[in-house]
Design a protein around this motif. Sequence first.
Motif, PDB file in Angstrom:
ATOM      1  N   THR A  28       0.816  -1.218   0.000  1.00 27.83           N
ATOM      2  CA  THR A  28       0.000   0.000   0.000  1.00 27.83           C
ATOM      3  C   THR A  28       0.848   1.266   0.000  1.00 27.83           C
ATOM      4  O   THR A  28       0.355   2.337  -0.290  1.00 27.83           O
ATOM      5  N   GLY A  29       2.127   1.191   0.355  1.00 30.71           N
ATOM      6  CA  GLY A  29       2.974   2.367   0.435  1.00 30.71           C
ATOM      7  C   GLY A  29       3.714   2.616  -0.865  1.00 30.71           C
ATOM      8  O   GLY A  29       3.441   2.025  -1.910  1.00 30.71           O
ATOM      9  N   PRO A  68      -6.161  12.544   2.464  1.00 31.49           N
ATOM     10  CA  PRO A  68      -5.546  11.551   1.570  1.00 31.49           C
ATOM     11  C   PRO A  68      -4.127  11.155   1.987  1.00 31.49           C
ATOM     12  O   PRO A  68      -3.547  10.234   1.410  1.00 31.49           O
ATOM     13  N   VAL A  69      -3.567  11.859   2.978  1.00 32.34           N
ATOM     14  CA  VAL A  69      -2.178  11.624   3.393  1.00 32.34           C
ATOM     15  C   VAL A  69      -2.144  10.641   4.557  1.00 32.34           C
ATOM     16  O   VAL A  69      -2.907  10.772   5.519  1.00 32.34           O
ATOM     17  N   ARG A  70      -1.249   9.649   4.452  1.00 33.14           N
ATOM     18  CA  ARG A  70      -1.049   8.723   5.548  1.00 33.14           C
ATOM     19  C   ARG A  70       0.222   9.121   6.295  1.00 33.14           C
ATOM     20  O   ARG A  70       1.274   9.320   5.702  1.00 33.14           O
ATOM     21  N   ILE A 121       1.995  10.353   0.406  1.00 28.51           N
ATOM     22  CA  ILE A 121       1.157  11.331  -0.275  1.00 28.51           C
ATOM     23  C   ILE A 121       0.797  10.817  -1.663  1.00 28.51           C
ATOM     24  O   ILE A 121       1.696  10.599  -2.494  1.00 28.51           O
ATOM     25  N   PRO A 122      -0.477  10.596  -1.960  1.00 23.28           N
ATOM     26  CA  PRO A 122      -0.849  10.161  -3.310  1.00 23.28           C
ATOM     27  C   PRO A 122      -0.706  11.307  -4.308  1.00 23.28           C
ATOM     28  O   PRO A 122      -1.097  12.445  -4.031  1.00 23.28           O
ATOM     29  N   VAL A 123      -0.124  11.000  -5.447  1.00 22.44           N
ATOM     30  CA  VAL A 123       0.020  11.964  -6.533  1.00 22.44           C
ATOM     31  C   VAL A 123      -0.427  11.256  -7.809  1.00 22.44           C
ATOM     32  O   VAL A 123       0.315  10.426  -8.346  1.00 22.44           O
ATOM     33  N   VAL A 160       4.012   9.243  -3.178  1.00 26.20           N
ATOM     34  CA  VAL A 160       5.271   9.848  -2.741  1.00 26.20           C
ATOM     35  C   VAL A 160       5.438   9.604  -1.244  1.00 26.20           C
ATOM     36  O   VAL A 160       4.495   9.810  -0.469  1.00 26.20           O
ATOM     37  N   SER A 161       6.615   9.167  -0.856  1.00 28.12           N
ATOM     38  CA  SER A 161       6.905   8.908   0.554  1.00 28.12           C
ATOM     39  C   SER A 161       8.090   9.758   0.985  1.00 28.12           C
ATOM     40  O   SER A 161       9.139   9.755   0.336  1.00 28.12           O
TER      41      SER A 161
END
Length: 670
Positions: free
Chosen positions: A15-16, A168-170, A211-213, A218-219
């Motif tokens: 998932t990451g 949306p940010v983990r 962060i989904p882009v 993006v991690s």
Amino acid sequence: MIQLPPPELPEIVVTGARLPPAAGEAAFSVSRLNEADLRAEQRLDEALASVPAVSLFRRTSSLSANPTTQGISLRAIAPSGAGRTLVTLDGVPLNDPFGGWVIWSQVPTESLSGLDIVRGSGAGPYGAGALTGVISLRERDDGAVLDASLAERGGARLAVSGAAALGPVRIVASGLYETSDGYVPARGAAAGAADTPLDLGVRSAALRAEIPVAAAVVSLRASAFEEDRGSGLAGARATASGNALSAVVALQPGVDRPGWRLQAWRRESDLANTSVAVAAGRASAAPANDQYETPATGWGLNAALRRTTVSGIGRAEWELGADARFSEGETRERFRYLAGAFTRDRTAGGETSVVGAYAEGSSSIGPWLVAGGLRYDVWRNENGHRRERDLATGAPTLDEVEPDRSGEVVSARLAARRTIGMGQALRFAAYTGFRPATLNELHRPFRVGNDLTEANAALEPERLTGIEAGWTWTGARASVTATAFWTEVEDAIVNVTIGAGPGTFPRAGFVPAGGVLRQRMNAGTIEATGLELDGRFHLADAVSIRAALSATDAELDGGVRAPQLTGLRPAQAPVWGAAAGLDWRVTDRLTVAADLRRESRRFDDDLNSRVLESFVTVGLRADWTVADGTTLWIAADNLFDAGVEVSETATGVVGLGPPRSLSLGIRRSR
């Protein structure tokens, strides 16, 4: 307690910002541990050491080991302080940029969702440093856990890790605090006033944002750690600290698109390490060396492109990639203690780099899985120096500038796996790999008690060639795996004894009585043949047992550089190690686990003159669920207080591992 993984590797849901494990890994010798397997272990290196094929440099864990001895290797071929195994966290190397060791306290087990242990040389996507294999760690992406405990001898530990969504940010965060008054390694009649406890203080923290882009993720991750510990002798201490930053953007492969990953990372570390000279009878200790700082920086880049295709006859996967790693650092220290003061100063260090590219591929057709990879690397050592001066006058006493050196290495791996029915599969693999010397091995001399070891800026990379064959069986309530292997390490870096005290030697200076002088050398070839067995059996729904054995026949051929080592066993390499365990769910609330570990004797030195005897230890743990997600636990390590020998001096004084230790704690998870 550690559960041995089944022969069939479970699928990992990614998932990451990372690519899933390559399909071809299943053709190699891989052990996969998940979060449940790690939950009973407070230290990552202790969890890994529960797998017999994993070898810490010494028998002590990070609870008491000096940072410079926290190296790790696989298959007991030749453990070393620098380590012969690459350790990564989501693709970022954790090995120290100066010494190659791993500060295990920077990654509490609570922060991980699992790990893979890939035995055999890495080649392919892993490259330099993965000489005996790779330990690939995965940080958690969800859930949360808090574990607080108290232990004998002033032990206290608090670890927390968790993930939360902010829109949306983990966000994933973890932290660790641990302290212990420690134990005295030299005990009984041999101990003296110079012997002191191995006390410990640890702090570490990490923060990651996912962060989904568009379709990618993006991690961004930042972490820091600091640990301060006693070294078991009056006036001897070590402090290690560091921080790391990484950024990665990844796109998961899909049915109609390739996946890819771009990653950049930077790691800074520092080490202060004081050593002492021990008087006769261990009545006192005097300062011998003050390594007051060792600033080092490592940084790197890696990129990968992966494509998976599925057709009516099978599945094919390929990956292309490149990576680059750079390190620079130097040791700064005071030495030559006379008339109550240090009289000399030393700086020594340099820069190293490895840049490589690789291609990997696998194909699965019917009962067959075939995987392979090819890799090309260029290594370089430059700006090497060692300067020593008189502190009173400032006059140089040694000024050496090492010539720059470089080389090219081609490495490869190939494996095939075939299912043969009735839950069985056969596997074969062949591989090559290499490990360049660390800055520590190239430039830093060091001292332990009265023993001195000189650096060697002319060290060449170690090179490994290996083959292995395996069989697995998976049944409804049991699984068994067997692997036989042969390995040869050329230009093995070994600490070779070249003199004994009392006496004065060029560059090294004075070696006291009862001490020896060694130098790091490419001391010929290590050849090893071995067998690994592991299994898991469910006797009932509530009772399971597990067992594992690793046996390795390793021998050195010192060649012309160290003929005195020919026919001897590499230092710190046991002949065999075994582990067994029982897990019993007594009631819905109470679970009991027992672990037994046994290891053959090993040698503490290159000449096989310092024998560390075999040992057996037993551990017990009970967990009581008081509420959903909340557990109280109590554990006894080394239940029968076995005297585990971990070191021996030239005068025969033996250092021992931890005595029996009781601990209790509470764990909250969701």
